[in-house]
Design a protein around this motif. Sequence first.
Motif, mmCIF file in Angstrom:
data_model
loop_
_atom_site.group_PDB
_atom_site.id
_atom_site.type_symbol
_atom_site.label_atom_id
_atom_site.label_comp_id
_atom_site.label_asym_id
_atom_site.label_seq_id
_atom_site.Cartn_x
_atom_site.Cartn_y
_atom_site.Cartn_z
ATOM 1 N N GLY E 132 135.932 111.486 -8.821
ATOM 2 C CA GLY E 132 136.128 110.044 -8.695
ATOM 3 C C GLY E 132 136.918 109.624 -7.479
ATOM 4 O O GLY E 132 136.971 108.437 -7.161
ATOM 5 N N ASP E 133 137.549 110.551 -6.780
ATOM 6 C CA ASP E 133 138.401 110.128 -5.661
ATOM 7 C C ASP E 133 137.989 110.830 -4.373
ATOM 8 O O ASP E 133 138.205 112.026 -4.206
ATOM 9 C CB ASP E 133 139.862 110.466 -5.982
ATOM 10 N N PRO E 134 137.411 110.078 -3.430
ATOM 11 C CA PRO E 134 136.989 110.679 -2.163
ATOM 12 C C PRO E 134 138.150 111.335 -1.416
ATOM 13 O O PRO E 134 137.932 112.232 -0.601
ATOM 14 C CB PRO E 134 136.465 109.488 -1.363
ATOM 15 N N ALA E 135 139.374 110.910 -1.703
ATOM 16 C CA ALA E 135 140.525 111.459 -0.978
ATOM 17 C C ALA E 135 141.054 112.755 -1.606
ATOM 18 O O ALA E 135 142.018 113.335 -1.107
ATOM 19 C CB ALA E 135 141.651 110.418 -0.927
ATOM 20 N N ALA E 136 140.424 113.205 -2.677
ATOM 21 C CA ALA E 136 140.992 114.344 -3.410
ATOM 22 C C ALA E 136 140.970 115.644 -2.597
ATOM 23 O O ALA E 136 141.920 116.414 -2.601
ATOM 24 C CB ALA E 136 140.248 114.558 -4.726
ATOM 25 N N GLY E 137 139.852 115.883 -1.915
ATOM 26 C CA GLY E 137 139.781 117.110 -1.116
ATOM 27 C C GLY E 137 139.393 118.320 -1.932
ATOM 28 O O GLY E 137 138.441 119.011 -1.625
ATOM 29 N N ASN E 138 140.150 118.619 -2.975
ATOM 30 C CA ASN E 138 139.800 119.740 -3.841
ATOM 31 C C ASN E 138 140.536 119.585 -5.171
ATOM 32 O O ASN E 138 141.411 118.750 -5.307
ATOM 33 C CB ASN E 138 140.153 121.069 -3.172
ATOM 34 N N LYS E 139 140.157 120.399 -6.125
ATOM 35 C CA LYS E 139 140.748 120.258 -7.465
ATOM 36 C C LYS E 139 142.192 120.744 -7.508
ATOM 37 O O LYS E 139 142.984 120.264 -8.318
ATOM 38 C CB LYS E 139 139.926 121.044 -8.474
ATOM 39 N N GLU E 140 142.522 121.702 -6.668
ATOM 40 C CA GLU E 140 143.901 122.177 -6.646
ATOM 41 C C GLU E 140 144.851 121.021 -6.330
ATOM 42 O O GLU E 140 145.930 120.901 -6.913
ATOM 43 C CB GLU E 140 144.070 123.284 -5.596
ATOM 44 N N GLN E 141 144.427 120.199 -5.388
ATOM 45 C CA GLN E 141 145.233 119.029 -5.023
ATOM 46 C C GLN E 141 145.456 118.114 -6.220
ATOM 47 O O GLN E 141 146.539 117.539 -6.383
ATOM 48 C CB GLN E 141 144.464 118.264 -3.934
ATOM 49 N N VAL E 142 144.423 117.967 -7.027
ATOM 50 C CA VAL E 142 144.529 117.110 -8.207
ATOM 51 C C VAL E 142 145.609 117.652 -9.145
ATOM 52 O O VAL E 142 146.461 116.905 -9.637
ATOM 53 C CB VAL E 142 143.168 117.034 -8.926
ATOM 54 N N ILE E 143 145.573 118.968 -9.369
ATOM 55 C CA ILE E 143 146.561 119.574 -10.267
ATOM 56 C C ILE E 143 147.973 119.399 -9.717
ATOM 57 O O ILE E 143 148.906 119.051 -10.425
ATOM 58 C CB ILE E 143 146.259 121.072 -10.477
ATOM 59 N N PHE E 144 148.091 119.627 -8.434
ATOM 60 C CA PHE E 144 149.399 119.574 -7.786
ATOM 61 C C PHE E 144 149.999 118.179 -7.748
ATOM 62 O O PHE E 144 151.187 117.988 -7.959
ATOM 63 C CB PHE E 144 149.260 120.019 -6.330
ATOM 64 N N SER E 145 149.195 117.210 -7.395
ATOM 65 C CA SER E 145 149.770 115.955 -6.910
ATOM 66 C C SER E 145 149.390 114.709 -7.682
ATOM 67 O O SER E 145 150.029 113.685 -7.491
ATOM 68 C CB SER E 145 149.341 115.692 -5.456
ATOM 69 N N TYR E 146 148.368 114.738 -8.521
ATOM 70 C CA TYR E 146 147.878 113.459 -9.040
ATOM 71 C C TYR E 146 148.715 112.972 -10.221
ATOM 72 O O TYR E 146 148.718 113.583 -11.279
ATOM 73 C CB TYR E 146 146.405 113.585 -9.410
ATOM 74 N N PRO E 147 149.370 111.838 -10.043
ATOM 75 C CA PRO E 147 150.184 111.320 -11.138
ATOM 76 C C PRO E 147 149.329 110.988 -12.357
ATOM 77 O O PRO E 147 149.783 111.130 -13.490
ATOM 78 C CB PRO E 147 150.835 110.060 -10.549
ATOM 79 N N GLY E 148 148.107 110.552 -12.120
ATOM 80 C CA GLY E 148 147.231 110.232 -13.243
ATOM 81 C C GLY E 148 147.002 111.461 -14.109
ATOM 82 O O GLY E 148 147.067 111.400 -15.339
ATOM 83 N N LEU E 149 146.766 112.587 -13.476
ATOM 84 C CA LEU E 149 146.550 113.805 -14.252
ATOM 85 C C LEU E 149 147.811 114.168 -15.020
ATOM 86 O O LEU E 149 147.753 114.562 -16.189
ATOM 87 C CB LEU E 149 146.153 114.976 -13.347
#
Lengths: 292, 292, 292, 292, 292, 292
Positions: E132-149
Amino acid sequence: MSKQFNDHFQRIVEEITSNYIEEELFLRRNKLELPNRSSIIEIINDFRRIMFPGYFGTEKLDDTLAPYYVGQKLASIYEHLKVQVELALSYKKGVKDDSVKQEAEELCVAFLNEIPRIQKIILTDIQAAYDGDPAAGNKEQVIFSYPGLYAVFVYRMAHELYIRNVPFIPRIMTEYAHSRTGIDINAGAVIGKYFFIDHGTGVVIGETTTIGDNVKLFQGVTLGALSTRGGQLLAGVKRHPTIEDNVTIYSGATILGGDTVIGADSVIGGNAFITKSIPPKTKVSIKNPELR
Amino acid sequence: MSKQFNDHFQRIVEEITSNYIEEELFLRRNKLELPNRSSIIEIINDFRRIMFPGYFGTEKLDDTLAPYYVGQKLASIYEHLKVQVELALSYKKGVKDDSVKQEAEELCVAFLNEIPRIQKIILTDIQAAYDGDPAAGNKEQVIFSYPGLYAVFVYRMAHELYIRNVPFIPRIMTEYAHSRTGIDINAGAVIGKYFFIDHGTGVVIGETTTIGDNVKLFQGVTLGALSTRGGQLLAGVKRHPTIEDNVTIYSGATILGGDTVIGADSVIGGNAFITKSIPPKTKVSIKNPELR
Amino acid sequence: MSKQFNDHFQRIVEEITSNYIEEELFLRRNKLELPNRSSIIEIINDFRRIMFPGYFGTEKLDDTLAPYYVGQKLASIYEHLKVQVELALSYKKGVKDDSVKQEAEELCVAFLNEIPRIQKIILTDIQAAYDGDPAAGNKEQVIFSYPGLYAVFVYRMAHELYIRNVPFIPRIMTEYAHSRTGIDINAGAVIGKYFFIDHGTGVVIGETTTIGDNVKLFQGVTLGALSTRGGQLLAGVKRHPTIEDNVTIYSGATILGGDTVIGADSVIGGNAFITKSIPPKTKVSIKNPELR
Amino acid sequence: MSKQFNDHFQRIVEEITSNYIEEELFLRRNKLELPNRSSIIEIINDFRRIMFPGYFGTEKLDDTLAPYYVGQKLASIYEHLKVQVELALSYKKGVKDDSVKQEAEELCVAFLNEIPRIQKIILTDIQAAYDGDPAAGNKEQVIFSYPGLYAVFVYRMAHELYIRNVPFIPRIMTEYAHSRTGIDINAGAVIGKYFFIDHGTGVVIGETTTIGDNVKLFQGVTLGALSTRGGQLLAGVKRHPTIEDNVTIYSGATILGGDTVIGADSVIGGNAFITKSIPPKTKVSIKNPELR
Amino acid sequence: MSKQFNDHFQRIVEEITSNYIEEELFLRRNKLELPNRSSIIEIINDFRRIMFPGYFGTEKLDDTLAPYYVGQKLASIYEHLKVQVELALSYKKGVKDDSVKQEAEELCVAFLNEIPRIQKIILTDIQAAYDGDPAAGNKEQVIFSYPGLYAVFVYRMAHELYIRNVPFIPRIMTEYAHSRTGIDINAGAVIGKYFFIDHGTGVVIGETTTIGDNVKLFQGVTLGALSTRGGQLLAGVKRHPTIEDNVTIYSGATILGGDTVIGADSVIGGNAFITKSIPPKTKVSIKNPELR
Amino acid sequence: MSKQFNDHFQRIVEEITSNYIEEELFLRRNKLELPNRSSIIEIINDFRRIMFPGYFGTEKLDDTLAPYYVGQKLASIYEHLKVQVELALSYKKGVKDDSVKQEAEELCVAFLNEIPRIQKIILTDIQAAYDGDPAAGNKEQVIFSYPGLYAVFVYRMAHELYIRNVPFIPRIMTEYAHSRTGIDINAGAVIGKYFFIDHGTGVVIGETTTIGDNVKLFQGVTLGALSTRGGQLLAGVKRHPTIEDNVTIYSGATILGGDTVIGADSVIGGNAFITKSIPPKTKVSIKNPELR
């Protein structure tokens, strides 16, 4: 990790687990928790701050603030000590119930009751250190820096628990002081007022030692047992010496045996090795070595 | 808590507070703050990191980065030491004003000035340890692990404050080293280059001791006073021995007295007990014990 | 700061930096990182928690949970030790490459392999302490509080690294234990089962010492070299004594020399000074001092 | 590092140093120390523990122990706050002398005096939260978890310093609460009893806002200025709205302007955008969006 | 301190103590301990480390080491959670006995049982964020940084405790996440798979909200109640909206009311304000503002 | 634990381990370590201390000491950042070798080079905050307390890494600032000088946003994408608006779309919702709500 490592690893885990299971000191204990060493060290620190206000914390007290400080620290010591004493008693008895909890509370109240008296005795120890060491400069220095005072302070606290039959904790306390100072005073020893240990590293004072007032020891003095061959059979037997009032024992002297009495006002010279009683007002010393 | 506990509690608080009020060492002090022991230990740690770069921190230095590292650590030592020296001086004098502040600053600048020289001397101590101990392996090991080096390093730092009449702090420093190593070197002692203490536990070096260059001590050696009966009257009097250059003193030896001089190039055997001077180039040893 | 201070400051920085540059132990080292002392102390702590589960942490284990605990702690020890061993080996060899990394991993696997065996031996040491000290009360107390057990535990761990020629780390380990207990056991010594050191402050056990089973030492005992005059030339030479099975050595005794053998079942009295071999089943003691 | 890096490095250091020197906010400040943010956060934590005993610490209080706890915490708040207030006042005035110290002490005594009253008001805020949120469950939950209560609690403390013209500290306090809760209440706002902010993220309450009793806000509500184009010229001017008693403002509503008054007993609907006064007992809401 | 200060001080202490005594939330509580917020935060951290191995700790896992890691972390979560759940239940019920202890243990076992399933659902949330987020780059980034997650991860954990009627703890958990992310998800909400909140600050999801699969929210979205005027009478009543599958809700939209249903596959535009149901496959948006 | 618990426990461990093995984000990653979030936060803190000397540490600098401080902090930032950049690059590329190490070093040198320039720009941001907020009082307050300044400061640092294609780290940095401030600025945005965000909670600035000089935003402003339905296909496409010089955007306004340009000197009113370009010098505002 490689396949080989993995096999090793799982086998080692199994072997250690199996050691745990075989040895009754580990998993096969009675499932009761042991006292916590870190918590006991914290209690010593709190105790030191109530004993020497203004020296080991940042508090700034005056007559108004002092009682709040004391009450708060005392409540903290009480709370933490109660938990540890309950753990120690439960473990020893193999049961944790309300009667143990009750006993722990009573022991701790009894302990708190002694604090004002202990504090007064420690002030005599400070006086003795100041009077006895030309390098002291002032009494503040003694409180701050003297390992002898620290070891005696911890001993005096631990002794109150020892005579009330609290298991584990007195020894954990005095061994902590031993670790910091090299001075090993068993919590069971009975020690009078104005007691001073100078330098102190290597001093050993055994469990059934009795020491009078105004006694001064130097580093490396042993007040020990003649032989411990009897092992646990000797538990409770008087096997360490008696030192009467006003005795000075110089560095490296060794005094052994439960029947050995060093009479009042005696001076024991450095490196002396004594296994028999010495009458009062005696000076004992060893000869100088031959030169070659 | 029960009613009974509550009554006890309030009484105990009152008794301790009343101890505080009666004893001049506590609330009745001159309201000046004492130096802070934790802060002084931090200064020792910083000093160690400037002295042995790359050994006790994670810094990675090269020629470019080194001066920034040194400047920053030096500024930190200066800031923290200045605060403690000012507290110590103020407490001693019973007054805190600008002249004390000024004096503290000057003392600290003078202290910083000595650091490069101290560092060079400590390098001779490292050399002596490496040369003197077959188990050393390499000099890095000496820096990392040798308690003798640690105690001497702290002493050399504390001595610079001692000779500038800074109260409290030199003793807090050397007692901290004593606590970690079992080696008790009074900051007042005067000690030459290439000094090495092996193992070290139980070593005592008194306040007015003088030690030459290339001296080596083992564990349990006492360089002490004959008697401290005089107490504070002896303050400042030379009461500990003089050890000349190139002397080795083996473990457990005791050398006492302000007039006692161990002549250069002598060797004192283990457990020797000496209260008189020994001429240069002498070997002193005790006889083996009888067997029975 | 004043102009004068500033000039001083910059000059001092330059002098210290220049000391760094001149001395090969600092910036001129081979740019390889040294092992990290704090990390090694952490490994000792982890090792203690795997060795004595339930004593020094808050874990509550049973048969189900134990293997997970062991596996996790073991993996942690492995990871951290591997890093330190690699640093130590690289520094010694002056190169950091994959072969060193490989060697470090193999050494660590070999080390892990010994843990179950070491644990069993340490259980004999606990038994010896309990049997040998009337004041012990119970074995839990020994684990918790006995400095002798702590020093021997650390020695047994360090010895496994020493015999595999890991540089720096064994000494850092045993000196850490020395600092906490006053007991200095060189990691190179060879020590049998059921070993007990009572009180312990001041004990020194040299690098090439050999000790049999069921040996008991008291505080202040030295098992040392006759002379270390040879310095690094003596590295590797047997220069410390051999103590056979079932020997007791009382406090302050000194036994020196690589050819000195204390025969099995002997008892060495307090403060004895021995530089020659003693036949088995011998009692050695010193005479009482003259009184005057 | 390479030669090239070294050159870069030294140039960068010089450029930054030169930024420091040019910018008056850094080295060219009046040499007075600024307040310490960490210390101020500690004061907030202490204040929270005195306000809500038993919720954020491990203390176990009863009627006997409570006054000691209060006295001790109060003395601690006083000591730490006094230091920070003195720093803040000195910095603002550009001078550090005894009159500033005196002023700081008086401010802190005045602040302590308000604590019992603040505590009573905060109990009304807890009641309002409990009454206003069906999800609350109980009042303990409100104390533990509600960000709205936390932000209001910090505001009420900071406001007492704000009205006494203490610089820096009130804003550091409320911005700390803002950081933890997303609720930005300027310490200058005047807020009545029984105040409740539900959810709260995004709420902004400007410096000159006035809020009556029994007011309830939801997340994203702005009580702001119409325009801040005037910048520092507007300092001190009433530029934020007045909210009378018993008003509810739903999420996302924006109310702007110093002349804007929301009359008592009004309800402002979600996302409403209001720049003019609203009479008492009015309901304001926005229309639903078109569907397409 | 001055006499005047002293009088003030003692009076303030008395007033606060008296507040404590009057207010039932403090000393007059049922003497049972409340759960510990810091401990609960630690459990969240442990839970995160078991959920995302290798991301928030230093562990290096492979197939061999993973089960030990999991077992150890799981045992730790179990131990700590059990203590907190027992405290929470006891406090709620006003009694601490074995049946509460038993209930706490059963709840915690039930909770552990859900972890593998929760982990699988969270992997769908990560997928949704990445898709859902073009700025994500990769899933590792999501785990590391996404406040929503992060907020959703904490919610999913807290929800399992909420549905088992554990008091206090679910709210403490979600408010902690709220504090770190600005996203306030009540633990009572029911939320499907593949849920993504982008940016997230200001999002509020009420206690009785129901959300289907594949739903995406942006910052500032409120899923709230129409009015909370009913206060505690509304506890347990469905008062927040239902969002069906595949709905996207853009930033700042507000959807209120327990009867409001947003039909599947709908898109709600930014800042929309909705209090009535929307049929499936509907796009709702607000008009652009007038320019002036 | 009971037999039943034990069975559950082992099964749960197996299920989680099996989740790890199935999911490529965990054990099946390429065995390369990820960057460390805590370490990156430490770098931000160090960076803040070099940027604002005297505000967030205890250092006392003057012209003499400043360069040492800067050099030391800079070296520390360089060392730590290099490690993290190397981890991030290696992970992204799936390989860890000398060329990656080299690239990391070059990136870090390039980053250091920008610090003096970044510092000057941040001074313009401080000026803008002071000029723009009547409640500011002074610039020191802005540095200490303003969340807008903090978020912009972190963004400016992260942006330098973003434009050099460093993976993971820029996002970890800006999300950390987001967590503390509620302000979410993507490190990819391009932002001019004199930028000020007041209050700030809920602000979102998307990855491809462009912002000119002298722009001022209030809380809750979104500069976002029209739709993110395209997911990863939109990566790199300009999808967020352009804001020209001297624009003010009031609270809660939403501006969407990569083609949307807000012309210079415009003012966007609170809660405005804009998806088309606005010519320069335009004022946009929404109507007041109806009353009912």
